[in-house]
Each structure stands twice: as structure tokens, then as C-alpha cells.
Design an enzyme around this catalytic site. Sequence first.
Site, PDB file in Angstrom:
ATOM      1  N   ASN A  31       0.790  -1.205  -0.001  1.00 10.19           N
ATOM      2  CA  ASN A  31       0.133  -0.047   0.163  1.00 10.19           C
ATOM      3  C   ASN A  31       0.882   1.122   0.237  1.00 10.19           C
ATOM      4  O   ASN A  31       1.960   1.243   0.557  1.00 10.19           O
ATOM      5  CB  ASN A  31      -0.900   0.036   1.393  1.00 10.19           C
ATOM      6  CG  ASN A  31      -1.732  -1.248   1.342  1.00 10.19           C
ATOM      7  OD1 ASN A  31      -2.372  -1.518   0.260  1.00 10.19           O
ATOM      8  ND2 ASN A  31      -2.123  -1.213   2.572  1.00 10.19           N
ATOM      9  N   ALA A  91       4.747  -1.758  13.629  1.00 13.24           N
ATOM     10  CA  ALA A  91       5.350  -2.341  14.699  1.00 13.24           C
ATOM     11  C   ALA A  91       4.963  -4.125  14.408  1.00 13.24           C
ATOM     12  O   ALA A  91       5.941  -4.867  14.717  1.00 13.24           O
ATOM     13  CB  ALA A  91       4.934  -2.050  16.074  1.00 13.24           C
ATOM     14  N   GLY A  92       3.823  -4.440  14.417  1.00  7.55           N
ATOM     15  CA  GLY A  92       3.662  -5.894  14.084  1.00  7.55           C
ATOM     16  C   GLY A  92       4.202  -6.446  12.932  1.00  7.55           C
ATOM     17  O   GLY A  92       4.707  -7.564  13.159  1.00  7.55           O
ATOM     18  N   ASP A  93       4.391  -5.711  11.890  1.00  4.09           N
ATOM     19  CA  ASP A  93       4.969  -6.197  10.523  1.00  4.09           C
ATOM     20  C   ASP A  93       6.367  -6.394  10.968  1.00  4.09           C
ATOM     21  O   ASP A  93       7.145  -7.376  10.484  1.00  4.09           O
ATOM     22  CB  ASP A  93       4.773  -5.171   9.526  1.00  4.09           C
ATOM     23  CG  ASP A  93       3.251  -4.728   9.464  1.00  4.09           C
ATOM     24  OD1 ASP A  93       2.403  -5.618   9.572  1.00  4.09           O
ATOM     25  OD2 ASP A  93       3.126  -3.687   8.841  1.00  4.09           O
ATOM     26  N   SER A 104       9.876   3.433   9.657  1.00  2.00           N
ATOM     27  CA  SER A 104      10.337   3.235  10.933  1.00  2.00           C
ATOM     28  C   SER A 104      11.084   2.121  11.176  1.00  2.00           C
ATOM     29  O   SER A 104      11.587   1.742  12.140  1.00  2.00           O
ATOM     30  CB  SER A 104       8.809   3.168  11.744  1.00  2.00           C
ATOM     31  OG  SER A 104       8.171   2.035  11.264  1.00  2.00           O
TER      32      SER A 104
HETATM   33  O1  RIB Z   1       0.515  -2.726   9.515  1.00  5.11           O
HETATM   34  C1  RIB Z   1       0.832  -1.470   8.919  1.00  5.11           C
HETATM   35  C2  RIB Z   1       0.083  -1.265   7.645  1.00  5.11           C
HETATM   36  O2  RIB Z   1      -1.288  -1.459   7.613  1.00  5.11           O
HETATM   37  C3  RIB Z   1       0.349   0.133   7.010  1.00  5.11           C
HETATM   38  O3  RIB Z   1       1.540   0.171   6.225  1.00  5.11           O
HETATM   39  C4  RIB Z   1      -0.884   0.178   6.183  1.00  5.11           C
HETATM   40  O4  RIB Z   1      -0.775   0.254   4.799  1.00  5.11           O
HETATM   41  C5  RIB Z   1      -1.740  -0.875   6.529  1.00  5.11           C
HETATM   42  O5  RIB Z   1      -1.903  -1.871   5.639  1.00  5.11           O
END
Ligand code: RIB
Length: 316
Positions: free
Chosen positions: A12, A253-255, A294
Amino acid sequence: MAGGILVVGSINMDLVVVAERRPAPGETLFGDTFRTVSGGKGANQAVAAARLGGATALAGRLGNDLFGKHLLGALRQEGIDTARVVCGPGETSGVAVIEVDRSGENSIIVVSGANAAWSESEIADAIGALKGRGTLLLQLEIPLPVVVRLAKAAREGGVRVVLDPAPPSPEPLPADLMASVDLLVPNEHEAAALTGIEIATVADAERAATALRQAGARAVIVKLGARGVVLQTDERTERMPGFRVQAIDTTAAGDTFAGGLAVALEEGRPLREAIRFAQAAAAISVTRLGAQSSIPTRAEVDAWLDEATEQGRSPQ
Ligand code: RIB
């Protein structure tokens, strides 16, 4: 390093607004700043894995538009293998409109665009890309049938499956998906959505982890923010403390946690050590604004962990 990481998921463009607080329904507020930042849960996981030192490929979909060109360029600059990132002619790239308040909390609206339009041949290509990989990283920002197909194929092929069930699923995940998951990494909201267990305490998180393992996941890590994580495996249930930081923005943060976890596991580190590495990466990410903007590098995380060990900074 084992066979490398394949991320299958969303890409995204994030349209980020920072304001004192988030508006109430019907209210108009003046904000402080506006930024466009590369994001999407799949792309963020891939960037995290690559920056943290993992050999990383991403399968996903973009529109054939300006955002798509920018997002693809950013992924390539990270050294991510984008051979299976498809730019759909006439399609629009996914966008996320993100409001961030002074406490670092956010609200997000995602318009999926090309992320929602996977074809049979693209799914088959992504499944083909599993060959020889060590870890498959998944989230729920692309159509659920794609996630299920990839997870099942990975399990059959002996590839470790890590699923971050975000954004929260309104209903329980299919049994065949849960049975394919080696590591499920929900936050408290996602664990609550999947189990119906309201999570206020560590004991609630433990009960949710038990329910998620009974539903098929081999191991579960419930992320509780500054309170750390609850880990449940066949052998044990335990809370691991988190790092306390001044939050600027919790987006991604989770990603970042998922990417860090995959990298450390690919390096053959034990699960608890991999979690600590992932926690450090995620903690650094919340001190900065935006999604991919970040995510820390490997050098930053290693330095942070060295310093934490020296100062005894960890259990909170
Ligand atoms: O986890 C964060 C993400 O969630 C953002 O980067 C946004 O694109 C949404 O998909």
C-alpha cells in the site's frame, strides 16, 4: 541461513496524518503533518526481513499507477526479490489512510485496490516460489483464499508458516489454515477477535493462546505491546517482557516483529532468542513515524540489544 523468506501479502501507499488527537465522528480537525510513506502489511514484513538481514522475496500486487511505480522502486532498493510483484494494467495500487495521534495510536482505512485481485496463475506462481524457502510470512490484507492456499502448500512442502492475523478477522480462521500454521503472532485485539476472549490480563492472553493452539496453530505468540508477549508451545506457556519506549507511531510494529522473527528463525536461533530480536526491532519502529520509514536496520537492532544487555534494560 536456511532457504530464505517468502512474503506473500499486501502493498500500500500510506497517506499519514499526524494530529493532537483523532477526530470524533463528524468532527473536522487541523493536523500537524502529512506524509506519503511506503506501507502495506506484506511489503512492511518484507522490508523488515530484508533490512534485518534475511534473503527475502515478496509476492504481491500493485496498480499500474504512480504509487505502484514508487512502491516497486522502494522494494527493489531494499534488495527484495520482486519477480513476483505484479503490476495489474488499469488497476489502482492499495492505499491506507492513517491518522496518528500524540500517543502514537493510529486509525487506518485501507482501500485494497490491486491487492484484492489475485488471479489463479499468480497464486500458482507464488506457490512455485515456495520451493527451497525456509519460511513463508503471511498476513490477512489479501484475499483469505490466497492465504489459505499458500499456507497449505507451504506446510505440504515443509516450509515454516508464520501468520500475523492482521487486520483482525471478523470470524474464526478456516481450520485448514490454522492447521498449516507453525507460528501464529496476533496482537491482543486480533487474538480477541479470533477467540472471542476479551484480553485485559496476561492470564486472558494465555487462555486465548490455548484456544488458538487448540484450533490448530503449533505455537502462538500473543503480542501485548509494552507488556511483552505470551508465548505458548507444546512445552510451555510463558510471558516474555517487552521493551519500554516512548511511542511516536505504532504503525508497522507488528509487521516489523514478524519480519524480525522470520529472520532470526531462519538463522537457526532458538524461539525465545528470535522473539527478543523481533521485540527489539518492533520497539525501535514505534519510536519513529510511518511504516517502512520506521523499520530499523540489522546494525541498529544489534546495537540496541547490546546496549540493553549492558544496561540490564529489558524486563518491564
Ligand atoms: O501494518 C501497518 C500497515 O497497515 C500500514 O502500512 C498500512 O498500509 C496498513 O496496511
